[in-house]
Design a protein around this motif. Structure first.
Motif: not given
Ligand SMILES: [Zn+2]
Length: 84
Positions: A11-22
């Motif tokens: 929602r923040g819209g900053y650049y990144g990837e989907s990270v699996d926190f597990g």
């Protein structure tokens, strides 16, 4: 909890990837990246090693697991107007 942070990141819209926190948790063997003590899986928070407010990205290499208390203590060091 982890899912909430993921949603917030998007929602923040900053650049990144989907990270699996597990996976992140397992890779770091359940050790808090800030105080180096074990943190329970049920309660861990995810911290940006380089804060997003200082140009850090939401990528696995810039993320570490931490106690919620450790994470908020670290965030409190930043000027509030720079906090994500
Ligand atoms: Zn900690």
């Amino acid at each position: 909890m982890a899912a909430e942070q993921e949603t917030k990141a998007r929602r923040g819209g900053y650049y990144g990837e989907s990270v699996d926190f597990g996976v992140l948790y397992r890779n770091q063997r359940g050790i808090c990246g800030i105080c180096r003590h074990p943190v329970p899986f049920e309660t861990f928070a995810v911290d940006h090693v380089r804060p997003t407010s200082k140009g850090g990205k939401h990528f696995a290499w810039n993320l570490q697991i931490a106690h919620k208390a450790c994470n908020s203590r670290k965030n409190n060091k930043l000027p509030s107007h720079l906090a994500p």
